[in-house]
Design a protein around this motif. Structure first.
Motif, mmCIF file in Angstrom:
data_model
loop_
_atom_site.group_PDB
_atom_site.id
_atom_site.type_symbol
_atom_site.label_atom_id
_atom_site.label_comp_id
_atom_site.label_asym_id
_atom_site.label_seq_id
_atom_site.Cartn_x
_atom_site.Cartn_y
_atom_site.Cartn_z
ATOM 1 N N VAL A 220 -31.794 60.329 -53.038
ATOM 2 C CA VAL A 220 -31.424 61.300 -52.016
ATOM 3 C C VAL A 220 -30.824 60.576 -50.815
ATOM 4 C CG1 VAL A 220 -33.079 63.089 -52.654
ATOM 5 C CG2 VAL A 220 -33.810 61.209 -51.183
ATOM 6 N N ASN A 221 -29.977 61.280 -50.072
ATOM 7 C CA ASN A 221 -29.291 60.638 -48.950
ATOM 8 C C ASN A 221 -30.133 60.609 -47.675
ATOM 9 O OD1 ASN A 221 -29.238 63.290 -48.219
ATOM 10 N ND2 ASN A 221 -27.009 63.529 -48.312
ATOM 11 N N LYS A 222 -31.327 61.173 -47.744
ATOM 12 C CA LYS A 222 -32.247 61.111 -46.612
ATOM 13 C C LYS A 222 -33.648 60.830 -47.151
ATOM 14 C CE LYS A 222 -32.134 64.226 -43.277
ATOM 15 N NZ LYS A 222 -32.363 65.508 -42.551
ATOM 16 N N VAL A 223 -34.222 59.703 -46.749
ATOM 17 C CA VAL A 223 -35.569 59.336 -47.188
ATOM 18 C C VAL A 223 -36.585 59.916 -46.217
ATOM 19 C CG1 VAL A 223 -37.161 57.424 -47.613
ATOM 20 C CG2 VAL A 223 -34.758 57.230 -48.291
ATOM 21 N N ILE A 224 -37.574 60.619 -46.740
ATOM 22 C CA ILE A 224 -38.618 61.191 -45.898
ATOM 23 C C ILE A 224 -39.975 60.678 -46.348
ATOM 24 C CG2 ILE A 224 -37.221 63.276 -45.537
ATOM 25 C CD1 ILE A 224 -39.201 64.778 -47.360
ATOM 26 N N ARG A 225 -40.950 60.770 -45.456
ATOM 27 C CA ARG A 225 -42.321 60.383 -45.782
ATOM 28 C C ARG A 225 -42.993 61.515 -46.571
ATOM 29 N NH1 ARG A 225 -44.484 60.258 -39.908
ATOM 30 N NH2 ARG A 225 -43.417 62.251 -40.125
ATOM 31 N N TRP A 226 -44.118 61.175 -47.216
ATOM 32 C CA TRP A 226 -44.867 62.218 -47.917
ATOM 33 C C TRP A 226 -45.246 63.339 -46.954
ATOM 34 C CZ3 TRP A 226 -46.177 63.622 -52.768
ATOM 35 C CH2 TRP A 226 -47.147 64.618 -52.880
ATOM 36 N N ASN B 66 -40.784 59.525 -32.554
ATOM 37 C CA ASN B 66 -40.734 59.442 -34.018
ATOM 38 C C ASN B 66 -40.441 60.829 -34.582
ATOM 39 O OD1 ASN B 66 -40.893 58.471 -36.607
ATOM 40 N ND2 ASN B 66 -43.125 58.507 -36.682
ATOM 41 N N GLU B 67 -39.174 61.196 -34.521
ATOM 42 C CA GLU B 67 -38.778 62.541 -34.921
ATOM 43 C C GLU B 67 -39.021 62.760 -36.409
ATOM 44 O OE1 GLU B 67 -34.817 65.423 -34.805
ATOM 45 O OE2 GLU B 67 -34.811 63.431 -33.883
ATOM 46 N N MET B 68 -39.542 63.920 -36.750
ATOM 47 C CA MET B 68 -39.785 64.245 -38.143
ATOM 48 C C MET B 68 -38.463 64.296 -38.903
ATOM 49 S SD MET B 68 -40.572 68.354 -37.977
ATOM 50 C CE MET B 68 -41.729 68.205 -36.599
ATOM 51 N N ARG B 69 -38.511 63.906 -40.164
ATOM 52 C CA ARG B 69 -37.350 63.973 -41.040
ATOM 53 C C ARG B 69 -37.647 65.006 -42.120
ATOM 54 N NH1 ARG B 69 -33.843 59.718 -40.803
ATOM 55 N NH2 ARG B 69 -33.368 59.825 -43.012
ATOM 56 N N VAL B 70 -36.771 65.941 -42.281
ATOM 57 C CA VAL B 70 -37.006 67.006 -43.262
ATOM 58 C C VAL B 70 -35.787 67.158 -44.151
ATOM 59 C CG1 VAL B 70 -38.591 68.245 -41.749
ATOM 60 C CG2 VAL B 70 -36.161 68.824 -41.710
ATOM 61 N N TRP B 71 -36.025 67.735 -45.340
ATOM 62 C CA TRP B 71 -34.942 68.072 -46.255
ATOM 63 C C TRP B 71 -34.547 69.523 -46.079
ATOM 64 C CZ3 TRP B 71 -37.800 65.543 -50.928
ATOM 65 C CH2 TRP B 71 -37.466 64.178 -51.009
ATOM 66 N N ASP B 72 -33.300 69.810 -46.358
ATOM 67 C CA ASP B 72 -32.911 71.202 -46.472
ATOM 68 C C ASP B 72 -33.168 71.652 -47.911
ATOM 69 O OD1 ASP B 72 -30.800 70.164 -48.012
ATOM 70 O OD2 ASP B 72 -29.351 70.288 -46.380
ATOM 71 N N GLY B 73 -32.897 72.906 -48.200
ATOM 72 C CA GLY B 73 -33.185 73.435 -49.525
ATOM 73 C C GLY B 73 -32.507 72.668 -50.646
ATOM 74 N N PRO B 74 -31.196 72.412 -50.568
ATOM 75 C CA PRO B 74 -30.517 71.671 -51.633
ATOM 76 C C PRO B 74 -31.054 70.256 -51.825
ATOM 77 C CG PRO B 74 -28.917 72.895 -50.344
ATOM 78 C CD PRO B 74 -30.230 73.023 -49.627
ATOM 79 N N GLN B 75 -31.429 69.590 -50.754
ATOM 80 C CA GLN B 75 -31.977 68.234 -50.889
ATOM 81 C C GLN B 75 -33.323 68.249 -51.606
ATOM 82 O OE1 GLN B 75 -31.769 67.330 -46.676
ATOM 83 N NE2 GLN B 75 -30.156 65.806 -46.992
ATOM 84 N N LEU B 76 -34.181 69.202 -51.257
ATOM 85 C CA LEU B 76 -35.464 69.317 -51.942
ATOM 86 C C LEU B 76 -35.250 69.663 -53.407
ATOM 87 C CD1 LEU B 76 -38.530 69.417 -52.059
ATOM 88 C CD2 LEU B 76 -38.437 71.752 -51.151
ATOM 89 N N ALA B 77 -34.332 70.587 -53.678
ATOM 90 C CA ALA B 77 -34.042 70.965 -55.065
ATOM 91 C C ALA B 77 -33.521 69.775 -55.857
ATOM 92 C CB ALA B 77 -33.031 72.106 -55.088
ATOM 93 N N SER B 78 -32.674 68.955 -55.223
ATOM 94 C CA SER B 78 -32.133 67.777 -55.890
ATOM 95 C C SER B 78 -33.230 66.776 -56.223
ATOM 96 C CB SER B 78 -31.080 67.123 -54.984
ATOM 97 O OG SER B 78 -30.596 65.924 -55.564
ATOM 98 N N PHE B 79 -34.156 66.572 -55.283
ATOM 99 C CA PHE B 79 -35.271 65.656 -55.522
ATOM 100 C C PHE B 79 -36.117 66.137 -56.702
ATOM 101 C CE2 PHE B 79 -39.832 65.002 -54.930
ATOM 102 C CZ PHE B 79 -39.906 63.617 -54.974
ATOM 103 N N LEU B 80 -36.446 67.410 -56.717
ATOM 104 C CA LEU B 80 -37.289 67.947 -57.785
ATOM 105 C C LEU B 80 -36.577 67.900 -59.130
ATOM 106 C CD1 LEU B 80 -38.912 70.970 -55.917
ATOM 107 C CD2 LEU B 80 -40.032 68.845 -56.613
ATOM 108 N N ALA B 81 -35.292 68.176 -59.140
ATOM 109 C CA ALA B 81 -34.532 68.142 -60.388
ATOM 110 C C ALA B 81 -34.484 66.728 -60.957
ATOM 111 C CB ALA B 81 -33.115 68.664 -60.148
ATOM 112 N N ALA B 82 -34.324 65.736 -60.093
ATOM 113 C CA ALA B 82 -34.241 64.345 -60.543
ATOM 114 C C ALA B 82 -35.552 63.857 -61.132
ATOM 115 C CB ALA B 82 -33.821 63.449 -59.380
#
Length: 334
Positions: A271-277, A126-142
């Motif tokens: 976002v194009n990648k869904v991650i868990r909390w 069960n490999e961890m799924r992480v965001w890169d900087g732009p993906q995290l920024a996009s989530f927060l902006a939205a």
């Protein structure tokens, strides 16, 4: 039966496992013990609890695992037709193995652990799924205009565990010096959220530095809570808890409510990648390591031992090693 305890030879699997649970009650954190109890009472005992311990064998345990894969086995799922995941079955198998080994070593009710004769449950990768900087920024902006935006930012920019976040109180947040102290958790226990003094590990108690923008977000959040208290009047439920993460009436937020808000925020962000909390925590560590921050610094922020951090994020460090070799060659060879 040479060398075995004479009593009780007729003990059932249910009786043995419940005695093991009582033996572990004061050795484990309350939430950990409750998880073991759930596994024993809801997964194992309904299937093999009636059997005599000395008659339990590998095929019986194999049938237990197969039963847990069947529709309806996942009592915590809203999808009642769903069976348990392989990871959950592997956790059940590990719990049963430990309990039966206690029956061998401590109680001497049996001479061999029958779980050793059952087929091994393979744990999926069960490999961890992480965001890169732009993906995290996009989530927060939205989600910038949403109520829990400061909470999302705080989690992403500190790497705290969910229970640590829910247990955080304002006296532990020093906005003047841009730090917060992690000293307790709020966890789900027996169907209710309860506060637990202390942290998951000995290194969990720690002080985390905050960036200026997160400090400002927390100031905004604190102001909003005060407005909500005035608007709620006598309906205010915050009391003297002074928790940082609360609902609109000031009550400490339940983990289920936070997860629901997280799912809604993910849909809003598209976002194009869904991650868990929990992957927010992995994202925090990954971005720091990719930025070249020392492992011991990242481990301290997470409340990990450095070697634990090395193990969890070894794939990133391997990539950095290749980059380091290239950088050294460039400095020498030109």
């Amino acid at each position: 039966d040479k060398g075995l305890s004479r009593v009780p030879t007729t003990i059932t699997v249910a009786g043995a496992l419940r005695e093991w649970l009582e033996h572990r009650r004061h050795e484990l954190a309350p939430n950990t013990w409750a998880q073991y109890q759930h596994v024993v009472e809801k997964r194992i005992i309904p299937v093999i609890g009636h059997r005599r311990l000395r008659e339990l064998n590998g095929p019986h345990i194999a049938k237990l695992y197969e039963r847990l894969r069947q529709p309806g086995a996942n009592q915590r799922s809203t999808a009642t037709a769903k069976g348990l995941s392989e990871a959950s079955i592997a956790h059940t198998a590990a719990t049963l193995h430990v309990a039966l080994q206690w029956c061998v070593d401590t109680r001497r009710w049996i001479v061999r652990n029958p779980a050793m004769d059952a087929p091994r449950v393979k744990v999926p990768d069960n490999e961890m799924r992480v965001w890169d900087g732009p993906q995290l920024a996009s989530f927060l902006a939205a989600n910038r205009e949403q109520r829990l935006w400061p909470v999302f930012r705080l989690a992403a920019f500190t790497g705290v565990r969910r229970g640590e976040l829910l247990g955080l109180r304002w006296p532990e947040v020093d906005l003047e010096h841009a730090t917060l102290r992690v000293v307790r958790r709020r966890i789900a226990l027996g169907g209710q959220m309860v506060g637990v003094e202390g942290t998951k590990t000995s290194r969990g108690k720690r002080t985390i530095d905050l960036d200026a923008a997160t400090v400002e977000a927390l100031r905004e959040w604190r102001t909003r809570q005060k407005r909500e208290r005035l608007a709620a009047g006598e309906a205010w439920m915050g009391g003297d808890h002074d928790h940082v993460v609360t609902d609109e009436l000031g009550a400490p937020m339940a983990s289920s409510m936070l997860e629901s808000a997280w799912a809604t925020a993910l849909r809003r962000a598209d976002v194009n990648k869904v991650i868990r909390w929990h992957d927010l925590r992995h994202t925090h560590a990954t971005l720091l390591l990719n930025a070249g921050r020392p492992v011991h610094e990242v481990a301290r922020r997470l409340g990990h031992r450095p070697e634990q951090c090395l193990s969890t994020y070894a794939h990133l460090l391997a990539q950095q090693g290749a980059a380091g070799a290239a950088a050294f060659a460039a400095m020498v060879d030109g």
